[in-house]
Write a protein that holds these residues in place. Structure first.
Motif, mmCIF file in Angstrom:
data_model
loop_
_atom_site.group_PDB
_atom_site.id
_atom_site.type_symbol
_atom_site.label_atom_id
_atom_site.label_comp_id
_atom_site.label_asym_id
_atom_site.label_seq_id
_atom_site.Cartn_x
_atom_site.Cartn_y
_atom_site.Cartn_z
ATOM 1 N N LEU A 98 -48.341 -62.472 9.202
ATOM 2 C CA LEU A 98 -48.399 -62.091 10.606
ATOM 3 C C LEU A 98 -47.626 -60.809 10.865
ATOM 4 C CD1 LEU A 98 -49.333 -62.906 13.449
ATOM 5 C CD2 LEU A 98 -47.205 -64.191 13.686
ATOM 6 N N TYR A 99 -46.438 -60.694 10.274
ATOM 7 C CA TYR A 99 -45.655 -59.470 10.427
ATOM 8 C C TYR A 99 -46.363 -58.276 9.761
ATOM 9 C CZ TYR A 99 -41.881 -62.561 11.917
ATOM 10 O OH TYR A 99 -41.128 -63.481 12.585
ATOM 11 N N GLY A 100 -47.104 -58.555 8.675
ATOM 12 C CA GLY A 100 -47.883 -57.497 8.058
ATOM 13 C C GLY A 100 -48.946 -56.962 9.001
ATOM 14 N N TYR A 101 -49.642 -57.881 9.704
ATOM 15 C CA TYR A 101 -50.615 -57.449 10.710
ATOM 16 C C TYR A 101 -49.935 -56.690 11.836
ATOM 17 C CZ TYR A 101 -54.647 -60.026 8.894
ATOM 18 O OH TYR A 101 -55.701 -60.444 8.127
ATOM 19 N N TYR A 102 -48.807 -57.204 12.330
ATOM 20 C CA TYR A 102 -48.064 -56.514 13.375
ATOM 21 C C TYR A 102 -47.736 -55.086 12.944
ATOM 22 C CZ TYR A 102 -47.080 -60.472 16.500
ATOM 23 O OH TYR A 102 -47.176 -61.492 17.399
ATOM 24 N N THR A 103 -47.206 -54.942 11.732
ATOM 25 C CA THR A 103 -46.741 -53.634 11.265
ATOM 26 C C THR A 103 -47.897 -52.651 11.116
ATOM 27 O OG1 THR A 103 -44.921 -54.718 10.067
ATOM 28 C CG2 THR A 103 -45.478 -52.452 9.445
ATOM 29 N N LEU A 104 -48.950 -53.056 10.402
ATOM 30 C CA LEU A 104 -50.061 -52.142 10.142
ATOM 31 C C LEU A 104 -50.829 -51.816 11.416
ATOM 32 C CD1 LEU A 104 -51.363 -53.527 6.724
ATOM 33 C CD2 LEU A 104 -50.069 -51.437 7.138
ATOM 34 N N TYR A 105 -51.049 -52.817 12.265
ATOM 35 C CA TYR A 105 -51.751 -52.549 13.520
ATOM 36 C C TYR A 105 -50.904 -51.684 14.453
ATOM 37 C CZ TYR A 105 -55.464 -55.883 12.407
ATOM 38 O OH TYR A 105 -56.522 -56.515 11.837
ATOM 39 N N SER A 106 -49.597 -51.856 14.404
ATOM 40 C CA SER A 106 -48.734 -50.976 15.194
ATOM 41 C C SER A 106 -48.796 -49.545 14.673
ATOM 42 C CB SER A 106 -47.289 -51.487 15.151
ATOM 43 O OG SER A 106 -47.191 -52.784 15.705
ATOM 44 N N CYS A 111 -50.723 -44.015 15.275
ATOM 45 C CA CYS A 111 -51.516 -42.885 14.778
ATOM 46 C C CYS A 111 -52.581 -42.462 15.785
ATOM 47 C CB CYS A 111 -52.173 -43.261 13.452
ATOM 48 S SG CYS A 111 -51.049 -43.404 12.055
ATOM 49 N N VAL A 112 -53.298 -43.437 16.348
ATOM 50 C CA VAL A 112 -54.416 -43.115 17.229
ATOM 51 C C VAL A 112 -53.938 -42.537 18.553
ATOM 52 C CG1 VAL A 112 -56.324 -44.133 18.539
ATOM 53 C CG2 VAL A 112 -55.962 -44.784 16.162
ATOM 54 N N PHE A 113 -52.847 -43.090 19.103
ATOM 55 C CA PHE A 113 -52.406 -42.682 20.431
ATOM 56 C C PHE A 113 -51.388 -41.545 20.425
ATOM 57 C CE2 PHE A 113 -53.806 -46.978 21.885
ATOM 58 C CZ PHE A 113 -54.730 -46.522 22.810
ATOM 59 N N LEU A 114 -50.679 -41.348 19.332
ATOM 60 C CA LEU A 114 -49.580 -40.380 19.384
ATOM 61 C C LEU A 114 -49.613 -39.384 18.230
ATOM 62 C CD1 LEU A 114 -47.058 -39.552 20.944
ATOM 63 C CD2 LEU A 114 -45.723 -41.099 19.500
ATOM 64 N N TRP A 115 -49.541 -39.869 16.991
ATOM 65 C CA TRP A 115 -49.311 -38.980 15.865
ATOM 66 C C TRP A 115 -50.478 -38.013 15.646
ATOM 67 C CZ3 TRP A 115 -48.440 -40.797 10.093
ATOM 68 C CH2 TRP A 115 -47.978 -39.722 9.358
ATOM 69 N N MET A 138 -49.385 -29.246 26.480
ATOM 70 C CA MET A 138 -48.504 -30.245 25.892
ATOM 71 C C MET A 138 -47.928 -31.157 26.969
ATOM 72 S SD MET A 138 -48.768 -29.909 22.738
ATOM 73 C CE MET A 138 -47.484 -31.070 22.303
ATOM 74 N N HIS A 139 -47.714 -30.609 28.156
ATOM 75 C CA HIS A 139 -47.210 -31.447 29.237
ATOM 76 C C HIS A 139 -48.262 -32.473 29.646
ATOM 77 C CE1 HIS A 139 -45.073 -32.640 32.842
ATOM 78 N NE2 HIS A 139 -46.156 -32.368 33.566
ATOM 79 N N LEU A 140 -49.529 -32.016 29.760
ATOM 80 C CA LEU A 140 -50.606 -32.956 30.091
ATOM 81 C C LEU A 140 -50.744 -34.012 29.007
ATOM 82 C CD1 LEU A 140 -53.297 -30.487 31.463
ATOM 83 C CD2 LEU A 140 -51.887 -32.074 32.783
ATOM 84 N N TYR A 141 -50.657 -33.557 27.776
ATOM 85 C CA TYR A 141 -50.770 -34.512 26.660
ATOM 86 C C TYR A 141 -49.627 -35.531 26.679
ATOM 87 C CZ TYR A 141 -50.071 -36.098 21.874
ATOM 88 O OH TYR A 141 -49.852 -36.859 20.764
ATOM 89 N N SER A 142 -48.414 -35.039 26.927
ATOM 90 C CA SER A 142 -47.265 -35.940 26.962
ATOM 91 C C SER A 142 -47.375 -36.915 28.127
ATOM 92 C CB SER A 142 -45.967 -35.129 27.086
ATOM 93 O OG SER A 142 -45.828 -34.245 25.997
ATOM 94 N N SER A 143 -47.868 -36.438 29.262
ATOM 95 C CA SER A 143 -48.009 -37.321 30.412
ATOM 96 C C SER A 143 -49.036 -38.406 30.140
ATOM 97 C CB SER A 143 -48.430 -36.510 31.643
ATOM 98 O OG SER A 143 -47.468 -35.512 31.928
ATOM 99 N N THR A 144 -50.150 -38.004 29.501
ATOM 100 C CA THR A 144 -51.197 -38.986 29.199
ATOM 101 C C THR A 144 -50.675 -40.076 28.285
ATOM 102 O OG1 THR A 144 -52.889 -37.281 29.434
ATOM 103 C CG2 THR A 144 -53.511 -39.292 28.255
ATOM 104 N N HIS A 145 -49.994 -39.684 27.232
ATOM 105 C CA HIS A 145 -49.516 -40.676 26.279
ATOM 106 C C HIS A 145 -48.299 -41.441 26.789
ATOM 107 C CE1 HIS A 145 -52.226 -40.058 22.923
ATOM 108 N NE2 HIS A 145 -52.231 -38.805 23.264
#
Length: 538
Positions: A98-106, A111-115, A138-145
């Motif tokens: 379960l922690y493996g799923y938590y870690t990888l899905y996190s 990656c998808v939302f930030l990195w 970058m401000h718009l991007y930071s506000s969105t995320h």
């Protein structure tokens, strides 16, 4: 003895995991470097693409590990092994998965939302001299995320206040992690992942379905003869040169060319430049040893292509039967088309159950199925490119793929991996739910002299098995927390079948690919062409 056996098996498992991790990282590095443009390469985007692709592959390998662990706890006769006989030990193993799923899905959410978006915008703006424009973006991007982060944070807020109003900050953080590790964290993460999986479902329908048809048919049909292509290209060059000379002859008497003739002359000169570059690439391909090796391996490619198309047809039939079973025997839309067990004979599910007695054939097959979806998805993205509706954003080409395209490719693969678990569950629901577990059933012994004696028989774990005798995979718990997501996935499976059949017809109607497919385009610069000629791809 039981503890020593468990320890030795754990060490062996960690050794195998480390080896697989090194293989995945090596593959990711080779794959990204193969398609990356040397002219536009950038360290940050390269590292990001390699890491994101590695996370996608590692996450896809988690489902076979999950199935293996729940199956490895029991003997073939249905009894628990000595080290797994204790409920506390089984709970620790389940929590680890379960922690493996938590870690990888996190990591996928990160990656998808930030990195990946951050690196994408960073690369877009790094050569921009307009600082104010960069700051605004970058401000718009930071506000969105920041908004996305707040939404995710709300999803993971503990349902109850921590005990004690005078708690320290560390105690509050510790309580938050304890809440996430309890049953409250599972629905929150399942909702976040299921929301992203909807986008992954669209990517699977678009890219994976097409890749399952185009990959085997390209292997079967092969490529065009390089000698014939060179001859055809030479004829095209002569024809274009003749048309250019014909247009230039109109101004031999001093009269200027009309605007239409100048436009046609410009187009012909651009076409001639592309044809000459194509000729240089074909000349290198003819001398390349990899082309000769590929011709020698032609029978093997045909057999591999036939195998892949048979696997694709098997998956399609299994998915159709699974969806038909849900349509006939489930409670309908209101229940998310969820059924327990199988009512119709599913060939892939039966094959996995039949391979259980021969260790480890069933685990090898489920791993191959998982990797097959990843490989066909990569083939679909490579052949189609990156599209936004009807607009083609990027092309995936060896040695000439832009960093932004590689980032998009990795993001799409991350989303596809999220939906892969549900696809495999649809293909083999009973096996994905319980693996190869069996349980003991006490049956009254037959015969007049048996009295009250009972006879123990083993059965394959299903929905009717006692809860303490069969352990459900953690993946199944993630997939069926919200009925409305299951309903959308159900209709997505029908769309996937339709997309695969359409892609199969389109791939059959298309001719053979060029031996230098994707290497020469009209929008390529001379510098990138010279770079390729200096470092040709195999």
């Amino acid at each position: 003895m039981a503890a020593q056996s468990f320890l030795s098996e754990s060490l062996l498992g960690w050794s195998i995991f480390t080896f697989i991790l090194l293989v995945i990282l090596a593959f990711c590095w080779v794959y990204i470097r193969k398609f990356q443009s040397r002219q536009e390469s950038e360290v940050v985007s390269t590292i990001t693409a390699i890491c994101a692709l590695a996370i996608a592959l590692i996450t896809s390998a988690l489902l076979p590990v999950d199935i293996f662990l729940v199956s490895f706890m029991k003997y073939p006769n249905g009894t628990y092994k000595e080290w797994a006989a204790n409920n506390e030990t089984r709970g620790q193993i389940e929590d680890t998965v379960l922690y493996g799923y938590y870690t990888l899905y996190s990591f996928i959410l990160f990656c998808v939302f930030l990195w990946i978006p951050f690196v994408y915008f960073y690369y877009e703006e790094r050569d921009d001299d307009n600082v104010n424009k960069c700051s605004v973006r970058m401000h718009l991007y930071s506000s969105t995320h920041s908004a996305v982060t707040c939404l995710d944070a709300v999803a993971f807020v503990p349902l109850e206040a921590p005990p004690g109003q005078n708690s320290t900050q560390w105690e509050k953080v510790q309580y938050l992690f304890e809440e996430l590790g309890s049953s409250h964290g599972l629905p929150a993460l399942s909702f976040s992942i299921s929301s992203l999986t909807l986008i992954g479902m669209l990517a699977v329908i678009t890219y994976t379905a097409y890749g399952m048809s185009v990959l085997p048919l390209n292997l079967i049909k092969g490529t065009r003869s390089v000698v014939y292509e060179r001859l055809e290209n030479t004829e095209d060059i002569d024809d274009v040169e003749h048309q250019i000379e014909k247009l230039k002859s109109k101004c031999n008497d001093g009269r200027p060319l009309s605007s239409r003739d100048r436009h046609n002359l410009q187009e012909l000169e651009g076409k001639l430049q592309v044809l000459r570059r194509k000729g240089r690439h074909l000349e290198i391909a003819e001398r390349n040893c990899c082309t000769k090796v590929g011709s020698a391996l032609r029978p093997f490619k045909i057999l591999l292509g036939i195998f892949f198309i048979l696997v694709a047809l098997l998956f399609t039939v299994a998915l159709f039967i699974s969806n038909l079973d849900k349509a006939l025997h489930s409670a309908g839309i209101s229940s998310g088309f969820i059924i327990f067990g199988t009512n119709l004979t599913n060939p892939l599910n039966e094959l996995l159950l039949a391979l259980q007695p021969v260790f480890p054939l069933d685990y090898i097959l489920i791993t191959v199925i998982t990797m097959y979806f990843v490989v066909t998805s990569m083939a679909g993205i490579r052949n189609m490119g990156i599209w936004f509706f009807w607009i083609r954003l990027y092309k995936i080409r060896p040695k000439k793929t832009r960093p932004q395209a590689l980032l998009f490719l990795c993001m799409i693969l991350l989303l596809i991996v999220l939906h892969t678990s549900y696809m495999i569950y649809s293909l083999a629901p009973q096996y994905v739910m319980y693996g190869s577990q069996k349980y003991l059933v006490q049956m009254p012994s037959a015969g007049p002299t048996s009295g009250n004696a009972t006879l123990g028989t083993t059965r394959i774990c299903d929905a009717e098995a006692p809860e303490d005798q069969c352990t459900v995979t953690r993946s199944y718990l993630f997939l069926h927390k919200f009925w409305f997501f299951s309903t959308i996935y159900y209709f997505g499976n029908w769309a996937f079948i339709g997309a695969f059949l359409i892609g199969l017809v389109v791939s059959c109607c298309r001719g053979k690919k060029s031996v230098i497919e994707g290497e020469v385009e009209a929008d390529d610069s001379d510098l990138s062409d010279d770079e390729y000629l200096t470092h040709p791809s195999p």
